[in-house]
Structures are given as C-alpha cells and as structure tokens.
Design an enzyme around this catalytic site. Sequence first.
Site, mmCIF file in Angstrom:
data_model
loop_
_atom_site.group_PDB
_atom_site.id
_atom_site.type_symbol
_atom_site.label_atom_id
_atom_site.label_comp_id
_atom_site.label_asym_id
_atom_site.label_seq_id
_atom_site.Cartn_x
_atom_site.Cartn_y
_atom_site.Cartn_z
ATOM 1 N N GLY A 42 0.649 -1.253 -0.033
ATOM 2 C CA GLY A 42 0.047 -0.104 0.058
ATOM 3 C C GLY A 42 0.772 1.422 -0.118
ATOM 4 N N HIS A 43 2.160 1.208 0.007
ATOM 5 C CA HIS A 43 2.866 2.269 -0.025
ATOM 6 C C HIS A 43 4.032 2.176 -1.123
ATOM 7 C CE1 HIS A 43 5.690 5.412 1.614
ATOM 8 N NE2 HIS A 43 4.809 5.738 2.350
#
Lengths: 132, 162
Positions: A42-43
């Site tokens: 997610g990053h």
Amino acid sequence: MIGRTTPVLEPPVVDRAPEALADRWVAATSTRITGEEIVFAGHYPDFPIFPGVCVVDCAIGGALAAPPPDAAPLTLAAVDSARFVGAVYPGDTLDVTLEWRRREDSWRCQAVASTERGKAASVRLRFREASC
Amino acid sequence: MLISPAGVRAALPHRYPMLLVDRVTEIVPGERLTAYKAVTLNEPWYQRLGPVVDDAELAYPPVLLIESWGQAAGLLAQYDHPEPEALRTNVMVVGGISGAVFHRPVLPGELLEHDVRLVRALTDTMIFEGECRSGGEVVFEVERVTMAYRPAGMLREQPVAH
C-alpha cells in the site's frame, strides 16, 4: 525482552555490539528490506517505497536490539527528530549506526540509517527506563 | 466541511495496509483539520505475534501513529494544492519530524482523533503541528512536521530493477 508490534517484518541484525567510548555507547545494526514487507502493498501500489516512518522503526528496532548494557529495559518515549534525505527501496539493506548517551532520567540515541546509495535518514530517539 | 472515507481514499495515494486515516470531520482550509483513525486488533501488524501476548506487546506501533497523523496533515496540505494535475505529477514527502512525544501506549479498540494545524506554508513546503487524542486524552503530540511536494518521477528513479 517483550515482543513489540512493528510494521517491519524483518528483524534487525546486530553487526557491532555496544562498545563503550568516553561518554557514550556505539553500536551498529542492519535490516534487510525485502520485497516481502507488507507495507509495500500500500506504499504505494504502483511504486514501492519503504515509508520514512518504517526507516525510523528500523532505527528503533536496532536501538532495542543493541541497548546500552548498563540500561534497564527501555521504552520509546519520543522521536526527538527525524530528517529524511534518501529513499529506501525493496532490496536495500538499511545500515543503522547508533550512539547512546544517558541524559538525566532518559537515554538518547542518535541513529543514522544508510543504504548503499548513502544516507537515508538521521534520527534522534529518546527512551525511558522501565521503573520496575 | 468534512471528508468521507471514500473521499480520504480518493485524496491519498496510500492503500491497505498503509492507508491510516478513516475520515475527516472538520477542515478549515489553510488552517486546521480533525481526522479519525480507528485502531483494531485486525490490523496486519498483529498477525505475527505468538499465541499468548500481553497488552504491552499490542501497543500500536508509535511510528504508525506518526504516519497516521502525517496522512491527516497531508489531507490538509491538499486543500492548498487542490489541482488534480499537480497531484498526479507530484507526491507529498515528509522531510522532517521534530518533537514527536508518546504519552502512553495506544491499544486496539481506541478511536484516535488527530488535530493538525498548519503553522507555516512556503512555496512548496508546509509545516504542521498538533496532537492525537483518545477519549479526550492526549496520547501523542508533535511539535513540527515538514512536508514538501516533489516530482513523482524523482521517487520512481530506482537504481536496481526488482
């Protein structure tokens, strides 16, 4: 040592156990940042970058893995400062040098985190000793 | 003015498990913002703990408190740079943090309220301060977080292929 919940899967390796200098302890740890780290999902979804706060977590993990031998069990009290100067990517190894100094009722830890491309962050941490 | 969870997801590039703001209940553009983050035992960070743990081990990672608060600051920053084109080609980067103090551990089941105040806005840099409360009690405060807009390409320049 009590386990600690951390967003970083890979545990730190102590490369240099705490060594006493005149007014401080110095140590070094490293953490392999593999593509398996769950934060990368997610990053960010299209371009994995190791979050800056996770670099700070590697410094915290390194500090707790190589504490001053004369300290009681330590708890993180503050991130006095963190400066981010270089990105960290999957496949990097994050080398962390640590300098411990006692200041009144707390321990200060100056950490510098680097990859093979150079410095990623400098971090100043403050820990308090367990009062047990 | 507020931002729903769908609006938060649209405004931030972060995704599971690093999307750490749930909703925004108040924004005064250019000034301040209040956002909520619910901490649950179902977050992935708790997956690897052993069969028996004590509450100390379940403390929410302090660095994720900083990240969650920082994402709230990022939402406030966007209200000063709302052009979609700029958001596509630029990413917001945290350059520095000072005076992040943790007053007590945060445990699953707590609802965190982030208060973010814009202290200073320069051309491409913004400085924020604020704190995080749970049940009205301050659990974390930060003196200064500096954020800057940088071209996304800069971050994509990976030296090695993976």
